[in-house]
Design a protein around this motif. Structure first.
Motif, PDB file in Angstrom:
ATOM      1  N   MET A  85      78.262  19.675 -39.317  1.00 34.19           N
ATOM      2  CA  MET A  85      79.517  19.343 -38.632  1.00 34.19           C
ATOM      3  C   MET A  85      79.492  19.855 -37.193  1.00 34.19           C
ATOM      4  SD  MET A  85      82.186  20.154 -41.762  1.00 34.19           S
ATOM      5  CE  MET A  85      83.643  19.717 -40.808  1.00 34.19           C
ATOM      6  N   HIS A  86      78.923  21.044 -36.987  1.00 37.66           N
ATOM      7  CA  HIS A  86      78.809  21.594 -35.637  1.00 37.66           C
ATOM      8  C   HIS A  86      77.960  20.686 -34.752  1.00 37.66           C
ATOM      9  CE1 HIS A  86      78.139  24.500 -32.402  1.00 37.66           C
ATOM     10  NE2 HIS A  86      76.833  24.267 -32.528  1.00 37.66           N
TER      11      HIS A  86
ATOM     12  N   ASP B  96      77.852  17.600 -35.091  1.00 42.20           N
ATOM     13  CA  ASP B  96      78.551  16.309 -35.058  1.00 42.20           C
ATOM     14  C   ASP B  96      77.689  15.195 -35.658  1.00 42.20           C
ATOM     15  OD1 ASP B  96      80.795  14.768 -34.579  1.00 42.20           O
ATOM     16  OD2 ASP B  96      80.102  14.117 -32.601  1.00 42.20           O
TER      17      ASP B  96
END
Length: 435
Positions: free
Chosen positions: A356-357, A359
């Protein structure tokens, strides 16, 4: 240092043979007590209750029940026999029929053990009697039996969606093209192999084909293909069309499987008890591991483990694809030694925040990891499909034959994973098109 010590204690306990569920929970509670004190025992029950009250998880025992009940109906064995007769004129037709039936059973049940055992009992003796090489015969049976890991409705996808907080419906839709691609690659391999090595894959004689095809009738074909098709449409069609949620579709599937077993005259009290027992047994195992993983996730995040990993990755200056490569290699190696459920609940809560970091598309990541996890059923020394097949194989089939036979299919899966990494649209196109 405390986070590293947590991991070391966890893996040491697993290597010593302690049960995964109790190891995850026990080690996490010990470290959590020193980190949070008595507050841990207020936080943990709330977190476990929040996880176990998820409606998505209700689909797990329902899909397991559906698979067991369909296996008891006898539809799978008739499907195998009919496909073998229809494809008798094609070189390697028996192996091709195993791949196709494996895909149909995967879309109907998703239960690896039942599929491998059923096809091993029905197809392996026939293939060996035809003169097929042991490696060729065992390889396609073991590989086709694991298709339920990627072709929906898949327990792997349900658990992956639950852990990564992704829509199960979107995961099912995204897995269609990779799953079908894998089946096509299997069929191409067995056909090309049969053409190159005709001595290892003897052909049916014309007289045998005529004799077998006399057994076919419109009524037999209708019953053989219509009943599984009804189940597939009822489950996957209701999800893809937005008529039912995955949990509701699991209930539909369980009901349809029971009705199909009744139509086949196999709905006995013994079969009902067996389906209920196996569903409860497998579901309890999954949920106990989930409780342990919930405790681990709470303690790991509470001690700042996810922030520590993100900072570590940033300091290492890894690109998103380099991190993905490390995760995929780690999961592939872990699959040699531990079960896919354990890998999902141990690895994915840790690496998901980092994806998630970066993206990165979590739907794409989930399908890549699911394909990777499918190899865990085929890789020695603890590949479950290999154990299932060896348990029902004739004494002449040695473990070494099975190990050699599955190597090409592991390579095929790795190639497909590499292609999907290069072309994420293979995963993302269909969900976006149907959205």
């Amino acid at each position: 240092m405390i986070i590293l010590l947590l991991f070391l204690c966890l893996f040491a306990a697993l290597l010593l043979g302690f049960p995964v569920a109790f190891t995850l929970a026990g080690v996490s509670i010990i470290f959590g007590y020193f980190a949070f004190g008595i507050d841990l025992f207020y936080l943990l029950p709330l977190r476990i209750y929040g996880t176990m009250s998820s409606q998505i998880l209700i689909s797990v025992p329902l899909f397991i029940y559906m698979g067991v009940m369909l296996e008891k109906s006898g539809i799978a064995s008739r499907l195998l026999n009919t496909m073998a007769i229809l494809l008798g004129r094609i070189r390697g037709g028996l192996a091709i029929s195993v791949a196709i039936v494996g895909a149909m059973l995967a879309a109907s049940t998703g239960i690896v053990g039942a599929t491998v055992v059923t096809m091993g009992l029905m197809s392996l003796p026939a293939m060996l009697n035809r003169g097929y090489s042991k490696e060729y015969a065992t390889g396609i049976i073991a590989a086709s039996g694991t298709l339920g890991q990627i072709i929906p409705p898949s327990i792997v996808l349900i658990l992956m969606g639950s852990v990564m907080n992704i829509s199960i419906g979107n995961l099912f839709i995204a897995a269609v093209i990779p799953g079908v691609s894998l089946v096509i690659l299997y069929i191409l391999f067995v056909y090309v192999y049969a053409v190159i090595y005709p001595d290892k894959v003897p052909h049916f004689s014309e007289a045998e084909i005529i004799t077998y095809q006399k057994e076919l009738s419109f009524r037999l074909l209708f019953r053989t293909f219509l009943l599984p098709f009804i189940l597939i449409v009822a489950v996957l069609g209701s999800i893809f069309l937005g008529i039912a949620s995955p949990t509701e579709a699991a209930g539909i599937g369980a009901l349809c499987a029971t009705l199909l077993t009744k139509l086949e005259g196999k709905l006995t009290w013994e079969n009902i008890k067996t389906a209920a027992y196996e569903s409860g047994n497998l579901s309890s195992m999954v949920f106990m591991i989930l409780v342990g993983a919930t405790a681990f996730g709470l303690v790991f995040r509470g001690m700042g483990g996810d922030d520590f990993l993100v900072e570590l990755i940033q300091n290492a200056d890894l690109s998103p694809y380099m991190f993905l490569a490390i995760v995929m290699i780690g999961i592939f190696i872990a699959g040699f030694f531990i079960d896919f459920i354990e890998i999902i609940f141990i690895f994915m809560p840790v690496v998901t925040p980092i994806f998630m970091h970066y993206d990165m598309n979590l739907l794409w990541i989930a399908i890549l990891v699911s394909l990777n996890l499918q190899t865990s059923f085929l890789t020695p020394p603890f590949g479950f499909s290999l154990f299932y097949l060896k348990g029902v194989a004739p004494e002449s089939v040695k473990t070494s034959h099975i190990y050699k036979g599955i190597i090409p299919y592991i390579v095929i899966q790795i190639v497909l994973i590499s292609v999907i990494i290069q072309f994420p649209q293979i995963v993302t196109w269909l969900p976006e098109f149907l959205d």
